[in-house]
Design a protein around this motif. Sequence first.
Motif, PDB file in Angstrom:
ATOM      1  N   PHE A 232       0.823  -1.209   0.000  1.00 49.67           N
ATOM      2  CA  PHE A 232       0.000   0.000   0.000  1.00 49.67           C
ATOM      3  C   PHE A 232       0.861   1.265   0.000  1.00 49.67           C
ATOM      4  CE2 PHE A 232      -3.214  -2.892   2.093  1.00 49.67           C
ATOM      5  CZ  PHE A 232      -4.053  -2.953   0.975  1.00 49.67           C
ATOM      6  N   LEU A 233       1.970   1.262   0.748  1.00 50.86           N
ATOM      7  CA  LEU A 233       2.846   2.428   0.792  1.00 50.86           C
ATOM      8  C   LEU A 233       3.512   2.666  -0.563  1.00 50.86           C
ATOM      9  CD1 LEU A 233       4.524   1.893   4.285  1.00 50.86           C
ATOM     10  CD2 LEU A 233       2.941   3.721   3.665  1.00 50.86           C
ATOM     11  N   CYS A 234       4.005   1.621  -1.188  1.00 50.06           N
ATOM     12  CA  CYS A 234       4.669   1.769  -2.487  1.00 50.06           C
ATOM     13  C   CYS A 234       3.689   2.186  -3.578  1.00 50.06           C
ATOM     14  CB  CYS A 234       5.355   0.459  -2.886  1.00 50.06           C
ATOM     15  SG  CYS A 234       6.796   0.037  -1.884  1.00 50.06           S
ATOM     16  N   ALA A 235       2.452   1.709  -3.466  1.00 48.10           N
ATOM     17  CA  ALA A 235       1.444   2.040  -4.472  1.00 48.10           C
ATOM     18  C   ALA A 235       0.774   3.386  -4.195  1.00 48.10           C
ATOM     19  CB  ALA A 235       0.394   0.934  -4.527  1.00 48.10           C
ATOM     20  N   GLY A 236       1.080   3.989  -3.051  1.00 44.89           N
ATOM     21  CA  GLY A 236       0.463   5.255  -2.698  1.00 44.89           C
ATOM     22  C   GLY A 236      -1.018   5.131  -2.403  1.00 44.89           C
ATOM     23  N   LYS A 237      -1.446   3.965  -1.916  1.00 49.63           N
ATOM     24  CA  LYS A 237      -2.857   3.721  -1.618  1.00 49.63           C
ATOM     25  C   LYS A 237      -3.100   3.771  -0.114  1.00 49.63           C
ATOM     26  CE  LYS A 237      -3.542   0.635  -5.607  1.00 49.63           C
ATOM     27  NZ  LYS A 237      -3.952  -0.734  -6.012  1.00 49.63           N
ATOM     28  N   PRO A 238      -4.315   4.085   0.298  1.00 50.39           N
ATOM     29  CA  PRO A 238      -4.623   4.059   1.742  1.00 50.39           C
ATOM     30  C   PRO A 238      -4.565   2.639   2.283  1.00 50.39           C
ATOM     31  CG  PRO A 238      -6.604   4.493   0.440  1.00 50.39           C
ATOM     32  CD  PRO A 238      -5.453   4.542  -0.508  1.00 50.39           C
ATOM     33  N   MET A 239      -4.205   2.541   3.546  1.00 51.85           N
ATOM     34  CA  MET A 239      -4.101   1.231   4.187  1.00 51.85           C
ATOM     35  C   MET A 239      -5.481   0.553   4.246  1.00 51.85           C
ATOM     36  SD  MET A 239      -1.049   0.347   5.142  1.00 51.85           S
ATOM     37  CE  MET A 239       0.405   1.252   4.610  1.00 51.85           C
ATOM     38  N   ASP A 240      -5.528  -0.680   3.818  1.00 56.10           N
ATOM     39  CA  ASP A 240      -6.768  -1.440   3.821  1.00 56.10           C
ATOM     40  C   ASP A 240      -6.505  -2.819   4.424  1.00 56.10           C
ATOM     41  OD1 ASP A 240      -9.370  -2.245   3.391  1.00 56.10           O
ATOM     42  OD2 ASP A 240      -8.996  -2.886   1.330  1.00 56.10           O
ATOM     43  N   LEU A 241      -5.949  -2.833   5.629  1.00 55.83           N
ATOM     44  CA  LEU A 241      -5.616  -4.085   6.289  1.00 55.83           C
ATOM     45  C   LEU A 241      -6.814  -4.625   7.059  1.00 55.83           C
ATOM     46  CD1 LEU A 241      -2.101  -3.065   7.667  1.00 55.83           C
ATOM     47  CD2 LEU A 241      -2.600  -4.411   5.629  1.00 55.83           C
ATOM     48  N   CYS A 242      -6.848  -5.930   7.218  1.00 60.17           N
ATOM     49  CA  CYS A 242      -7.951  -6.558   7.947  1.00 60.17           C
ATOM     50  C   CYS A 242      -7.984  -6.045   9.381  1.00 60.17           C
ATOM     51  CB  CYS A 242      -7.786  -8.075   7.940  1.00 60.17           C
ATOM     52  SG  CYS A 242      -7.776  -8.812   6.296  1.00 60.17           S
ATOM     53  N   PRO A 243      -9.155  -5.728   9.916  1.00 62.53           N
ATOM     54  CA  PRO A 243      -9.234  -5.196  11.286  1.00 62.53           C
ATOM     55  C   PRO A 243      -8.820  -6.240  12.318  1.00 62.53           C
ATOM     56  CG  PRO A 243     -11.432  -5.676  10.428  1.00 62.53           C
ATOM     57  CD  PRO A 243     -10.483  -5.839   9.280  1.00 62.53           C
ATOM     58  N   LEU A 244      -8.062  -5.780  13.315  1.00 63.51           N
ATOM     59  CA  LEU A 244      -7.653  -6.624  14.434  1.00 63.51           C
ATOM     60  C   LEU A 244      -8.060  -5.946  15.734  1.00 63.51           C
ATOM     61  CD1 LEU A 244      -4.038  -7.697  13.354  1.00 63.51           C
ATOM     62  CD2 LEU A 244      -6.149  -9.013  13.124  1.00 63.51           C
ATOM     63  N   ASN A 245      -8.333  -6.744  16.744  1.00 61.04           N
ATOM     64  CA  ASN A 245      -8.756  -6.206  18.035  1.00 61.04           C
ATOM     65  C   ASN A 245      -7.833  -6.740  19.132  1.00 61.04           C
ATOM     66  OD1 ASN A 245     -10.031  -5.159  20.250  1.00 61.04           O
ATOM     67  ND2 ASN A 245     -11.939  -6.298  19.986  1.00 61.04           N
ATOM     68  N   PRO A 246      -6.884  -5.915  19.616  1.00 55.88           N
ATOM     69  CA  PRO A 246      -5.967  -6.373  20.666  1.00 55.88           C
ATOM     70  C   PRO A 246      -6.674  -6.850  21.929  1.00 55.88           C
ATOM     71  CG  PRO A 246      -5.200  -4.313  19.695  1.00 55.88           C
ATOM     72  CD  PRO A 246      -6.578  -4.549  19.167  1.00 55.88           C
ATOM     73  N   ARG A 247      -7.908  -6.383  22.164  1.00 58.16           N
ATOM     74  CA  ARG A 247      -8.644  -6.830  23.352  1.00 58.16           C
ATOM     75  C   ARG A 247      -8.919  -8.339  23.312  1.00 58.16           C
ATOM     76  NH1 ARG A 247     -10.981  -2.802  26.448  1.00 58.16           N
ATOM     77  NH2 ARG A 247     -10.771  -0.684  25.610  1.00 58.16           N
ATOM     78  N   ASP A 248      -8.934  -8.903  22.100  1.00 62.46           N
ATOM     79  CA  ASP A 248      -9.177 -10.343  21.979  1.00 62.46           C
ATOM     80  C   ASP A 248      -8.060 -11.168  22.609  1.00 62.46           C
ATOM     81  OD1 ASP A 248     -11.480  -9.746  20.652  1.00 62.46           O
ATOM     82  OD2 ASP A 248     -10.736 -10.241  18.649  1.00 62.46           O
TER      83      ASP A 248
END
Length: 408
Positions: free
Chosen positions: A116-132
């Motif tokens: 995403f950084l190299c392509a200049g695109k916004p981050m679209d990563l799968c959501p994670l929840n540290p509370r889990d």
Amino acid sequence: PMTCQVALQFRGAINKRHWEAAYRIAIGRHPLLSSVVSNGYWEHSPNGVPLIWLDSNHEIAERDGGYLNIAHAPGLRGWTSTTDDEAYLTLQFHHACCDGVGFLQFVGDWFAAYHFLCAGKPMDLCPLNPRDLKGRGLLRRKRVSRASALATFSSESWKFNARRAKPIDCCSPREQKSSPSLLHSTLSRESTFKLRRFAANANANLNDLLLTCLFSALADWNGEDASSSRWLRINMPTNLRGSSDRTLPAANVVGYAFLSRRGRDCLEQGKMLTSIAEETASIRRLNRGQAILDGLNLVRGIPAARWWYTSPRICRATTVLSNVGDLTRWFHKSVPRIDGSVKAGGLTLQGMQASPPLRPLTRAVFLASKYRGELTISMRADERVFGEEESENLLSCYMECLVQCMAE
């Protein structure tokens, strides 16, 4: 002994600024990799986890033999080295921080963020929840009652202790000069397909065949014959994650199933493949990989029992065989795949090797993975008892057993 090793190879020129930024993004998504254990609790380390850059040589020589003490520093180390058209990534992580699946989550996020950084695109990563991370307790997977857990553990424990495992034969002890080497051998796509077909024709799967051939190789290496009554045991890690763990960051959520065979039972490969296929089906159906963890959780307050099950003087498993499957499934769907290869920002993943942790008297460990349709077997041997040539011969012994299956 709780350190795992991972090595990745890339083709192409690396963007150092984006690579480091992607690394920081991935670390931020998986908090246990940047934490230390203090007074029995995980705490974020203020020192962070720096990524070390090497000039050209991708061989890592560790002064401390590769050990990680998570009471003093986070359980992750990373080194990147580059040439004009290649890049190498070497990683070490502590097994208490995460298992193989969790670490592939981390690597997948790192590579996706780099894309995403190299392509200049916004981050679209799968959501994670540290509370889990707070709810990853041992007895929650299938809401197992304590009585049921203790009954299953007692049954498995009896077989476990009555069948003492024989370690892999080796040479005399030697001085350890560096961290154990990570060896590997890769079969072509055609050969991998033949192995899968061979297993399917026997109503088994590829992992069953890998276990069978490893038993055969161990028996051959140890010189077992038709009169041998000594037990060989393979520790098969099992993934305990369920559908509710999709937002769980990298963590250790792995169980252990132990398969045992007498040396003489390893000489008839056809019968052994059938019995192993039946046993692994039972392991999946009854969730036996969880049983030993649930039992240990129940008896950990008993000093004698805790010592018995954790003593380094007793061989609990002859070896370990972990299977992480197809590597591409751990990379974000937005990361390009061309001819089966994962690509991002001018980098193409060429291959990955990894190993489970080595433990006392478990003198060599194996990991199977698939990439671009090719099966790779990685192996790491204890250099205190195995020389380089012996380690290579042990891996060759295993690969020869696999090749023989393709010839049948």
